[in-house]
Enzyme design. Structure first.
Site, PDB file in Angstrom:
ATOM      1  N   HIS A 130      15.279   8.642 101.313  1.00  0.00           N
ATOM      2  CA  HIS A 130      14.505   8.479 102.534  1.00  0.00           C
ATOM      3  C   HIS A 130      15.359   7.668 103.503  1.00  0.00           C
ATOM      4  O   HIS A 130      16.203   6.871 103.093  1.00  0.00           O
ATOM      5  CB  HIS A 130      13.213   7.718 102.190  1.00  0.00           C
ATOM      6  CG  HIS A 130      12.216   7.617 103.288  1.00  0.00           C
ATOM      7  ND1 HIS A 130      12.345   6.707 104.313  1.00  0.00           N
ATOM      8  CD2 HIS A 130      11.053   8.282 103.520  1.00  0.00           C
ATOM      9  CE1 HIS A 130      11.296   6.820 105.123  1.00  0.00           C
ATOM     10  NE2 HIS A 130      10.500   7.771 104.667  1.00  0.00           N
ATOM     11  N   ASP A 207      14.033   2.528  94.902  1.00  0.00           N
ATOM     12  CA  ASP A 207      12.919   2.760  95.816  1.00  0.00           C
ATOM     13  C   ASP A 207      11.825   3.488  95.048  1.00  0.00           C
ATOM     14  O   ASP A 207      11.945   4.670  94.734  1.00  0.00           O
ATOM     15  CB  ASP A 207      13.425   3.596  96.998  1.00  0.00           C
ATOM     16  CG  ASP A 207      12.315   4.037  97.951  1.00  0.00           C
ATOM     17  OD1 ASP A 207      11.135   3.763  97.659  1.00  0.00           O
ATOM     18  OD2 ASP A 207      12.640   4.665  98.973  1.00  0.00           O
ATOM     19  N   GLN A 210       7.584   6.555  96.125  1.00  0.00           N
ATOM     20  CA  GLN A 210       6.999   7.838  95.734  1.00  0.00           C
ATOM     21  C   GLN A 210       6.625   7.890  94.255  1.00  0.00           C
ATOM     22  O   GLN A 210       5.820   8.722  93.853  1.00  0.00           O
ATOM     23  CB  GLN A 210       7.970   8.980  96.046  1.00  0.00           C
ATOM     24  CG  GLN A 210       8.171   9.232  97.524  1.00  0.00           C
ATOM     25  CD  GLN A 210       6.899   9.661  98.221  1.00  0.00           C
ATOM     26  OE1 GLN A 210       6.079  10.374  97.659  1.00  0.00           O
ATOM     27  NE2 GLN A 210       6.723   9.232  99.456  1.00  0.00           N
ATOM     28  N   LYS A 233       0.584   4.083  99.388  1.00  0.00           N
ATOM     29  CA  LYS A 233       0.785   5.295  98.590  1.00  0.00           C
ATOM     30  C   LYS A 233       0.095   5.189  97.230  1.00  0.00           C
ATOM     31  O   LYS A 233       0.149   6.119  96.429  1.00  0.00           O
ATOM     32  CB  LYS A 233       2.281   5.569  98.418  1.00  0.00           C
ATOM     33  CG  LYS A 233       3.001   5.845  99.738  1.00  0.00           C
ATOM     34  CD  LYS A 233       4.446   6.208  99.525  1.00  0.00           C
ATOM     35  CE  LYS A 233       5.264   6.170 100.803  1.00  0.00           C
ATOM     36  NZ  LYS A 233       4.882   7.201 101.785  1.00  0.00           N
ATOM     37  N   CYS A 371      11.680  12.344 106.912  1.00  0.00           N
ATOM     38  CA  CYS A 371      12.548  11.164 106.913  1.00  0.00           C
ATOM     39  C   CYS A 371      13.634  11.280 105.839  1.00  0.00           C
ATOM     40  O   CYS A 371      14.014  10.292 105.205  1.00  0.00           O
ATOM     41  CB  CYS A 371      11.750   9.877 106.720  1.00  0.00           C
ATOM     42  SG  CYS A 371      10.653   9.511 108.092  1.00  0.00           S
TER      43      CYS A 371
END
Length: 413
Positions: A130, A207, A210, A233, A371
């Site tokens: 991202h 990261d 997600q 999220k 993104c």
């Protein structure tokens, strides 16, 4: 590595859907079908109620007041930090730093490492990041003279691990990779990425924005140095996230922002900084967000991540099978290891046009480069239509999406 929750209540999607008030509404005269979960998840009533409860009963600033409301707010905020510590299996609660979200956490770490890097040092990112996990490292390299290296990917949307191993050297200081690609749904082999980076003497930031709605990371088992996530999220509110960092690293990094709360003592001659976690939490935080982040995590653990993974995999398999029946439809990201995200295009039709038509039928999907423009450049496409599923979605909703895509194809093809 992930851990799973044990849960004895059978998974009942219709019962779960009643927890989400927004799923009862209509859009353009049709029942809402929400397939933009990779951008943000929907919010269950228990979290909404917790937000109302905070502002109705004990809204006050934390860590500073001796009065009852301040103490109640402080207790709730710090109890939420402990919930997050247990959820991610961090060794200590003060290794969990509240942030405004994943992007904030990444920038905090990048800013800190600007003090350590020098010209000629190397940092590695993956080709499927991202923008939030690309731009801060580019800025870091511009500031320090370090060199950015990129792990390439293949057409299935998988990282080339042999190439990654060749990139690692004694010059490598940092490696950054998403746990799951927001654009493709690929679950990256972060255990291997972390182990090989550590062997080269490099630190690793993962990261997890997600990943955390779908799986339950164990940061100690992963041996990851930094792990970042966002509440919005994970059925929580926007504007709150968490940065996990090993105590050793958090002690070494300088503060990211100056202000109240992050100090031990201030004079005009010298300021000394507070210990963890307050060193990185300057100013009045998103108190309500921090408190209800813990409520959202409790909700997800109540459903059970084993149940979530199993059901979402079923949705992914069904949607993949049904969408591929549409002539001219191509899916991007076909890794064997992926979560409930499908990015696709219809031959000869711009993704934005498809998204516009399906929205008229009440179906929310994301269109564009998500993104993750380097991924789109790799495939030589302007973007994709992305349908991302959560545990409160159904096969009937997938059928509605397939019918809408067929209608868009008939209108635009």
């Amino acid at each position: 590595m992930t851990t799973t929750s044990t849960h004895t209540t059978p998974f009942d999607v219709e019962k779960i859907r009643k927890d989400f008030p927004i799923l009862q509404r209509q859009v353009n005269g049709n029942p809402l079908v929400y397939f933009d979960n990779a951008a943000t998840s929907q919010t269950p009533k228990v979290v909404i109620d917790a937000i109302v409860d905070y502002y109705s009963r004990y809204n006050a600033n934390i860590h500073r007041g001796v009065h009852t409301l301040s103490q109640e707010a402080t207790d709730a905020y710090e109890k939420s930090r402990i919930k997050l510590q247990k959820h991610f299996n961090a060794a200590k609660a003060h290794e969990m730093i509240f942030t405004s979200g994943t992007t904030h956490g990444i920038n905090l770490v990048a800013n800190g490492f600007a003090s350590f890097l020098k010209k000629g040092d190397e940092v590695i990112v993956s080709a499927m990041e991202h923008h939030s996990n690309i731009v801060p490292w580019q800025m870091l390299c511009e500031k320090t003279g370090a060199i950015l290296r990129v792990i390439p990917m293949n057409t299935e949307g998988e990282l080339l691990m042999d190439a990654y191993e060749e990139l690692l050297s004694e010059k490598t200081r940092l490696v950054f990779c998403n746990h799951i690609s927001n654009a493709l749904g690929t679950i990256n082999p972060i255990e291997e990425i972390i182990e090989k980076a550590h062997r080269a003497g490099a630190a690793v930031l993962v990261d997890g924005a997600q990943a955390c709605p779908h799986i339950k990371p164990d940061v100690q088992a992963l041996d990851v140095d930094f792990y970042v996530a966002s509440a919005h999220k994970m059925c929580g509110p926007t504007g709150i996230g968490v940065l996990y960092g090993k105590e050793k690293w958090l002690n070494e990094l300088p503060p990211y922002q100056g202000g109240g709360e992050m100090i031990a003592e201030v004079t005009f001659e010298k300021t000394t900084y507070a210990g963890l976690p307050h060193k990185f939490e300057a100013g009045t935080p998103n108190i309500c967000g921090g408190i209800v982040f813990g409520v959202a995590v409790d909700y997800l653990n109540g459903i059970g991540f084993e149940n979530i993974e199993e059901y979402e995999h079923e949705l992914l398999a069904y949607a993949t099978k049904e969408l591929l029946k549409v002539e001219g439809l191509k899916i991007y990201g076909t890794s064997k290891h992926k979560t409930s995200v499908i990015s696709f295009n219809l031959e000869g039709i711009h993704p934005y046009d498809i998204g516009t038509i399906v929205d008229k039928l009440g179906i929310a999907v994301r269109t564009g480069h998500h993104c993750a423009q380097p991924i789109m450049d790799y495939y030589k496409i302007p973007g994709t239509v992305r349908a991302s599923f959560a545990f409160y979605n159904t096969k009937e909703e997938i059928d509605a999406l397939v019918a809408a895509v067929k209608k868009a194809k008939a209108m635009l093809g």
